[in-house]
Scaffold this active site. Structure first.
Site, PDB file in Angstrom:
ATOM      1  N   SER A  47       3.909 -44.067 -16.108  1.00 32.81           N
ATOM      2  CA  SER A  47       2.931 -43.015 -15.858  1.00 32.81           C
ATOM      3  C   SER A  47       2.743 -42.957 -14.347  1.00 32.81           C
ATOM      4  CB  SER A  47       1.612 -43.337 -16.549  1.00 32.81           C
ATOM      5  OG  SER A  47       0.668 -42.346 -16.248  1.00 32.81           O
TER       6      SER A  47
ATOM      7  N   GLY B  14      -8.083  -7.866   5.359  1.00 34.00           N
ATOM      8  CA  GLY B  14      -8.921  -8.069   6.540  1.00 34.00           C
ATOM      9  C   GLY B  14      -8.208  -8.730   7.695  1.00 34.00           C
TER      10      GLY B  14
ATOM     11  N   MET C  90      -5.421  -7.567   9.285  1.00 33.60           N
ATOM     12  CA  MET C  90      -4.827  -6.666  10.283  1.00 33.60           C
ATOM     13  C   MET C  90      -5.737  -5.468  10.519  1.00 33.60           C
ATOM     14  SD  MET C  90      -0.795  -7.074   9.596  1.00 33.60           S
ATOM     15  CE  MET C  90      -1.053  -6.901   7.872  1.00 33.60           C
TER      16      MET C  90
ATOM     17  N   ARG D  78      -3.228   2.741   8.835  1.00 28.65           N
ATOM     18  CA  ARG D  78      -3.559   1.466   8.177  1.00 28.65           C
ATOM     19  C   ARG D  78      -2.310   0.590   8.045  1.00 28.65           C
ATOM     20  NH1 ARG D  78      -6.809   4.986   4.900  1.00 28.65           N
ATOM     21  NH2 ARG D  78      -8.980   4.293   4.747  1.00 28.65           N
TER      22      ARG D  78
ATOM     23  N   ARG E  40      -4.444  -0.560  -7.099  1.00 29.35           N
ATOM     24  CA  ARG E  40      -3.847  -1.905  -7.005  1.00 29.35           C
ATOM     25  C   ARG E  40      -4.315  -2.708  -8.222  1.00 29.35           C
ATOM     26  NH1 ARG E  40      -7.498  -3.839  -1.835  1.00 29.35           N
ATOM     27  NH2 ARG E  40      -9.502  -3.531  -2.845  1.00 29.35           N
TER      28      ARG E  40
ATOM     29  N   HIS F  27     -16.312 -40.591  -4.439  1.00 33.82           N
ATOM     30  CA  HIS F  27     -16.578 -41.180  -5.744  1.00 33.82           C
ATOM     31  C   HIS F  27     -17.289 -40.195  -6.664  1.00 33.82           C
ATOM     32  CE1 HIS F  27     -19.095 -43.608  -8.545  1.00 33.82           C
ATOM     33  NE2 HIS F  27     -17.941 -44.217  -8.707  1.00 33.82           N
TER      34      HIS F  27
ATOM     35  N   LYS G  86       0.827  -1.200   0.000  1.00 33.77           N
ATOM     36  CA  LYS G  86       0.000   0.000   0.000  1.00 33.77           C
ATOM     37  C   LYS G  86       0.861   1.249   0.000  1.00 33.77           C
ATOM     38  CE  LYS G  86      -3.989   1.892   2.443  1.00 33.77           C
ATOM     39  NZ  LYS G  86      -5.060   1.327   1.586  1.00 33.77           N
TER      40      LYS G  86
ATOM     41  N   CYS H 167      -0.810 -39.460 -14.528  1.00 35.88           N
ATOM     42  CA  CYS H 167      -2.239 -39.606 -14.805  1.00 35.88           C
ATOM     43  C   CYS H 167      -3.069 -39.510 -13.546  1.00 35.88           C
ATOM     44  CB  CYS H 167      -2.503 -40.913 -15.545  1.00 35.88           C
ATOM     45  SG  CYS H 167      -1.998 -42.360 -14.626  1.00 35.88           S
TER      46      CYS H 167
ATOM     47  N   TYR I  79       4.638 -35.635 -20.431  1.00 34.31           N
ATOM     48  CA  TYR I  79       3.274 -35.121 -20.562  1.00 34.31           C
ATOM     49  C   TYR I  79       2.527 -35.235 -19.238  1.00 34.31           C
ATOM     50  CZ  TYR I  79       1.659 -39.955 -20.623  1.00 34.31           C
ATOM     51  OH  TYR I  79       1.400 -41.246 -20.270  1.00 34.31           O
TER      52      TYR I  79
END
Lengths: 902, 902
Positions: free
Chosen positions: A792, A106, A108, A97, A366, A484, A27, A859, A879
């Site tokens: 894999s 939020g 501090m 601040r 910002r 699942h 800031k 995978c 990959y």
């Protein structure tokens, strides 16, 4: 850090710039930057992060010379403003601040309106001509100061939170409102507020045993100390732990002159984005309110005006004057600042401004948050505009944000007013609407008629896949992010909410109760799977086809050009494979054959195989499955059009194919014409204490080679049928190279047989490799690579085994671990790089020491997670493979990983 | 191996010696050796192992020049014997035997009596004057030759084993015996045998379609080829796989002149050991039979005579003449050979000899097998005699053999005649007798009265430990070598047989059925836990106290002087600790605290804790446990007398403390005064899919720090109470250093509290460390060592996780893996050095890179297994820990490991 008498603790905003973030915090540095750009920033100064360390070192006190420097800086401020702090006639009010290196929103403390006291109040009233404004500000000061400085920073902890000072003060406010029958805070008159301020001060004394300080300098130094102290507040510590922000960074403190947008019709306040954060459209976008404070804009009590015509919302604020219309000069000035800020920061900025009696003040700038659509468009626009280069453009989009472009969504406007039914875990992104259906069989039936359905179950099991596939969305009352339902839905890119404990599902009555309402099967509901919210009724759905989005297409084109990792997909069905190819997949990295076993009559055959007492019976049952499997593979090879497919042979323990409830067992007994007792006995004999570590994977293929033989035949015959097929047969759960040799021999024997059956035909390209999903496989990767033509990484199981952590059972302690900071991320979500990752790295090195051209992929679920993709890039995988809907995400993440090399 | 025209394929025995084992095989080399020592070995020659390779290379044919060399060697033999092969008047008969580098008893083929045919039979009858002898030899030749050469070596495999030639021939023999009402083979007359030989030859033709060859040379070369071929026989391949013998070694073939001990009263045959193999006593020991063949001595039809007075068995053969009495000259000659062989081989030898018509022939010498007692004594005696050095003496005893010195045993003589009831897996060595008791509660009750009990259960669970402790032996119908019963029994050195499927246990009727008998609770049975056999009734028990065995004491003294590894014990109870100290343990390496929780009223308190809904309830229940735990630790520290104790904090998942059957749950509900539903609900909520990977170990201590606090208090207060205590607190299942930091802090806070409570008192020595039992712990050992003051490898769990292999569920495929040679040993028995071992090695290296003086041990079951102990020595562990009864074994194994360094 050495402290000496010449330490500079305090920097005015003019002295700071964006390069000094570590010393001044984000800031402070940005306020400095705006100052340097010549913008009107309310004067003030930053007390450095180093001061915070000194503050803690000396037991919570500011160094004497720092106080001296603050006093000097205040003098400069007074000079710049031509007003004095504590001056009874025309006093300055100040804000205090926090401002750390990285934003900790939020976490501090802040104290506003410092400088209001018995001595200065009359002067301010006179200057502002607004007594109510002054007492309201005073009330806010007392509340903030007593809470932040006198209670929290002093380390007072009350066992009963209700006994703390802030709720006590709020009670007084409630009382006066009740007394006067007011509804809103704004109904309070100046007189009411004046009385309230006196009550507040008395209550502060009563609760905390100390007077609220009536001296501006006491207030100011107290405020500064309290903000420094709040770096070690409980919330801040917890936040830092999660975000990995080091304790020693500390925060800076910004002391700044207060400016007020609520001093009359020539005052105003607003927030703006330099481009539209929802669409990315390069128009200046924002809202403002006349005679108001910043918090009024966001509070939503008054409808804010639009900044300009572009921003006007039909039916909302299109009849209200825009800033451009109401204050054209100021608007022009603001547009100038907007252009300057974008040109300077080369990114979309989120700015706050206040107009105090006709003067524009810039309070903050910002980098602005944006949604996925906007992020993609802004990056590509700015690239076109020459503002940024390709590398920067690629880095501007968070890969996860692409989700928004890939899934249909509930219309966000409609969601605002819709009736919320329940909230659960957001397990599958996107939106879905449909009629409630409570059984998978019914979903499967109705799905054939093309109905829109939401499958609502307490939880799902592999037997539900047909119904899950037929539904537009899946909603379960139990289960976590790796249940699942969640896994299957993510694989299919299906909208899914799990662990929705608010639902009471009654299968018998065919009802769902939630939020006090009873819904029947067939009633419509709508789901936002990105947020995990369920609504009553049919909400409009916004469809998105990324193929029509030119910015997305360009981004992906750059990503593909940049990345070095290949991207494949996990797909078990031809339609998933086709979809993934459309999304850019270069092949299948994981085709799980067992999901095919649950469809239609196949489950009967697989159960027949399980029940068979002799090999001959198993061979017979497997022969029934062969044509189905072969046809599946034919269609998959067709969908891939010559791209490779890694096909994993049967992996789950056989008991997963046998129902565990008596109902299901009875049904199975009927269907198979055997006694219930026989089914029960089989189910019991298949029971395992730790199925994850049991009779599964290649252990099945080794004890029942006929299963491997059937699967090999299905794959190879399919590959013969579809010209150009590339099949990579993957043997699961290998821990010892001899397991792989054994299974490889079985496959090669079948391949020889088929070759002999088809003389003269060109044999297809068949490779045989293995999953690396056991620690022992990784450890002995050099030996395994003697036999394996590819690896894999099955990181789901590898994580479970390496950490000794069952995904299904971790719900009792994993959340505690995350909360306590023992783990920073769920290891099933992002690769545990220090543990599992080290094993992977070792396996890559060892595997390639044996076979330098060994192709290695991943995978597990991690293959679609950006931080894990970056890791896979760095350890040299060929990959990643992920579910079809995550393929674009993986492409972008892979490109970003490649950029991080240079 | 290059084959060229000058290859020497054949060596006469005179040409061979013990250094040529690789080329000539063990048997051939030893025959050569005896020849060189000038002993009378029947002449012959060895066809080399290289010939075997050449045989297979040329598709199962001997090289032509090898045949030529065989013919030449036969000429030498004929010359030496003054008789000719195939000579109708006085023919030589030959034997053909295998002889590999390493003995593979019974795995390959032999053909005896080669050279018997129509042309030579009359000459042999004339020479021997014994027609019956000749036709009996002929019958044996036909049987062996048709089976080994004509069927097996020719690759004929009959689906129905009964259709093979050997059983067909046996049927003919049975028929002739039945016809004549004979009982024994020896009842057959010369005439019977002559007829039988004709029948045999006809049957061979019928079954195999070929004539039995009537030519000596065809017989000889056929026999040689068949023995070479048998190297690739199914049994041989399976054996090699298990023993890790390379395929390419091949076997040699020994062709030797037959000598006969059954040619009259001046002929005899015998076997002898150069020292008593049962006791180690340095007397010549053996048996012989006049007018007999070698197989008659072992067949047990005739009681063999003793070699000398020392060997005479009262009531058995003490009235029969010894060889010393019957043939004093030959005995004297034999004693000379005995002395020469021992002096030459410097080890006890097992020899075979035959006396043919007054001439002594030495047929074989090899290192003699001996039992544990004898092995220890022989090693120490030979050391005293100056025959061997200390190193050799230490290596002479297989550490596992010490078991025999440490456990009481059933009297072997009584076992021979006892009524065998059942056979199971030998899970806990030694012998036990007692009354059958079918419930643990009853065992616990009756045990207090000092009754001898055998606890007989279908299987056991942690709730049975009281009863198991009270019993002398444990017998279960189910379970494997790593079942609960087996693990607990081994830990206590208790006699145990598991997986005894022959037993039908009826808890309701309180009966056990086995071998067609029904036994009632209270009936006596006897167990041989070393062999896994159960007998009816009370057999005499032989007690052994190693402390009274001077040879054992000396061996251990040398072992302790030699070894570098420390040896600790796994002990949960003071009495186990005391026993282990007596056996030489240098401390406790693993004290599992949870076993203490099952005793008496403690289980009520632990269940109260589990049922508690709030922390306060848990703290209350834990407070009840504190005094018990503290007292346990006090007694353990007292038993250790200043030796260190590694105490593992609570490890198993909480559901192990809640009964799973309704009966147990009802009982628990009654005992705790809550509803059954509440218990059921709790049991269900504690259920886990994969408990091995679930909420256990430090995960419990982290989610319920009050458990760790109570345990820390118990240990530390106990350490304060017993002066000189050294407590090593071990946090289980750590995978992440932060878990350890967390638990360490909890312990340190309690330590601080206790210190504060006891001002002026010298605090005890407390160390805090961890188990390395998850792959992630091994991988991140460098980080974990930042916090850990010691490591202890929990190789049971480490094996499970690394291999992804649940010990409890591996029964369905592990035996198949062992049989197929995918695994050479059960990884729960011997450390999997290539997988788990590599991780261990890595963890040792990484751990010590952080903390060079890190103390590292092992406390898994492997800590008492010799090959694993050797491995632990080589990777630099400080100590191994094992059950008390294995402490001496570990001491010896550790010494042997140290010797293998040099």
């Amino acid at each position: 850090m050495a402290i000496n008498s010449s330490t500079k603790w305090v920097y005015t905003f003019e002295e700071g710039n964006a390069g000094m973030v570590n010393l001044l915090g984000g800031k402070g540095a940005n306020l400095g930057e705006m100052s340097s750009l010549g913008m009107p920033v309310p004067p003030g100064f930053t007390i450095t992060t180093e001061t915070n360390a000194a503050f803690f070192d000396s037991g919570g006190k500011l160094p004497d010379d720092a106080i001296e420097q603050v006093r000097q800086a205040m003098k400069d401020v007074e000079e710049a403003m031509g007003r004095n702090f504590g001056d009874p006639d025309d006093p300055l009010l100040m804000s205090v601040r926090s401002g750390a290196r990285k934003s900790m929103p939020g976490m501090m403390e802040t104290v506003l309106n410092i400088g209001l006291c018995t001595a200065t109040i009359p002067g301010i009233i006179k200057q502002s001509g607004n007594e109510r404004f002054v007492y309201d500000a005073y009330r806010r000061l007392i509340t903030m100061y007593s809470d932040v400085v006198m209670e929290k920073a002093a380390g007072i902890e009350l066992e009963d939170e209700e006994m703390a000072v802030r709720p006590q003060l709020e009670k007084l406010m409630d009382a006066i409102k009740e007394e006067n029958d007011y509804e809103l805070d704004t109904d309070l008159t100046a007189q009411d507020l004046k009385i309230l301020c006196e009550q507040y001060k008395a209550k502060v004394k009563e609760v905390l045993g100390k007077e609220f300080p009536d001296d501006p300098w006491t207030q100011l130094l107290g405020g500064v100390g309290a903000v420094f102290q709040s770096w070690r507040g409980r919330r801040a510590i917890a936040y830092r732990r999660v975000e990995g922000i080091p304790e020693e960074w500390g925060t800076a403190v910004n002391v700044q002159v207060m400016v007020f947008g609520n001093l009359g019709e020539d005052s105003a306040t607003g927030v703006a984005f330099t481009r539209d954060p929802a669409t990315g459209d390069p128009h200046f976008y924002g809202e403002w309110l006349v005679n108001a404070q910043g918090e009024d804009v966001v509070a939503g009590i008054r409808t804010p005006n639009a900044l300009n015509n572009y921003c006007k919302q039909p039916g909302q604020n299109d009849t209200l004057p825009s800033l451009e219309e109401a204050m054209p000069e100021i608007y022009k000035q603001l547009v100038g600042f907007r252009d300057a800020l974008e040109a300077h920061y080369k990114n979309m900025q989120d700015i706050e401004f206040t107009i105090e009696r006709g003067l524009l003040w810039m309070l903050q700038t910002r980098v602005g948050k944006r949604n996925g659509m906007a992020a993609v468009r802004m990056a590509m626009d700015m690239l076109d505009e020459g503002m940024i280069d390709e590398k920067t453009a690629l880095m501007r989009v968070d890969p996860e944000q692409l989700n928004e472009l890939l899934h249909p969504m509930l219309d966000p406007a409609a969601e605002k007013t819709a009736k919320k039914l329940a909230k659960g875990l957001a397990a599958g992104p996107g939106g879905a609407i449909g009629k409630i259906v409570l059984s998978s069989a019914r979903a499967h039936e109705l799905g054939k008629k093309g109905e829109n359905l939401i499958l609502v179950r307490i939880e799902t099991s592999p037997e539900d896949v047909d119904g899950m596939h037929a539904a537009k969305g899946i909603l379960t009352a139990r289960g976590g992010m790796t249940s699942h339902a969640a896994l299957v839905a993510r694989g299919w890119g299906k909208c899914c909410i799990v662990g929705c404990g608010d639902l009471e599902i009654d299968y018998k009555e065919r009802t769902v109760r939630a939020a006090g309402k009873t819904l029947n099967e067939g009633d419509w509901i709508s789901m936002n799977g990105t947020k995990g919210v369920v609504y009553k009724g049919q909400l409009p759905v916004v469809d998105t086809d990324p193929d029509t989005n030119k910015w997305y297409k360009k981004l992906m084109e750059i990503a593909d050009r940049t990345r070095k990792l290949g991207v494949r997909t996990n797909a078990d069905r031809p339609e998933d494979a086709a979809l993934a190819v459309k999304y850019g997949a270069e092949g299948i990295g994981l085709c799980r054959t067992e999901h095919m076993f649950f469809e239609g009559s196949r489950i009967i055959s697989i159960r027949k195989m399980i029940l068979a007492k002799k090999k001959s019976g198993r061979i017979e049952a497997l022969a029934e499955l062969l044509p189905f499997q072969r046809q599946d593979f034919i269609e998959i090879f067709q969908a891939l059009e010559g791209r490779p497919a890694t096909i994993r042979f049967l992996d789950p323990p056989l008991h997963e194919f046998v129902p565990h409830d008596e109902g299901g067992q009875k049904e199975m007994a009927r269907a198979m014409d055997v006694t219930l007792a026989e089914i029960k006995e089989k189910a019991e004999s298949l029971h395992e204490f730790n199925p994850m570590l049991g009779h599964r994977g290649c252990r099945l293929g080794i004890t029942y080679p006929e299963i491997t033989e059937m699967q090999a035949r299905a794959v190879i015959e399919a590959a013969y049928t579809v010209e150009g097929s590339k099949a990579e047969i993957m043997i699961p759960l290998v821990g010892n190279v001899k397991e792989l040799s054994n299974q490889k021999q079985v496959v090669m024997d079948i391949f020889q047989q088929i070759k002999a059956e088809r003389p003269g035909q060109e044999p297809p390209e068949i490779k045989i490799g293995t999953m690396i999903e056991l620690p022992r496989a990784a450890i002995t990767a050099d030996c395994i690579a003697e036999e394996a033509e590819f690896f894999s990484f099955g990181t789901n199981d590898l994580t479970q085994a390496t950490l000794g952590l069952s995904r299904d059972d971790s719900g009792k302690f994993l959340p505690v671990y995350l909360e306590m900071g023992i783990l920073s991320r769920d290891p099933f979500e992002a690769i545990d790089q220090d543990g599992v990752g080290r094993l992977m790295e070792y396996a890559v090195r060892k595997g390639r020491s044996t076979r330098p051209d060994l192709k290695i992929g991943i995978c597990g679920e991690h293959g679609g997670e950006p931080s894990s993709i970056r890791f896979c890039h760095h350890i040299g995988l060929d990959y990643v493979s992920c579910s079809p809907f995550r393929v674009p995400i993986a492409r972008l993440a892979a490109a970003q990983a490649a950029l991080s090399d240079s």
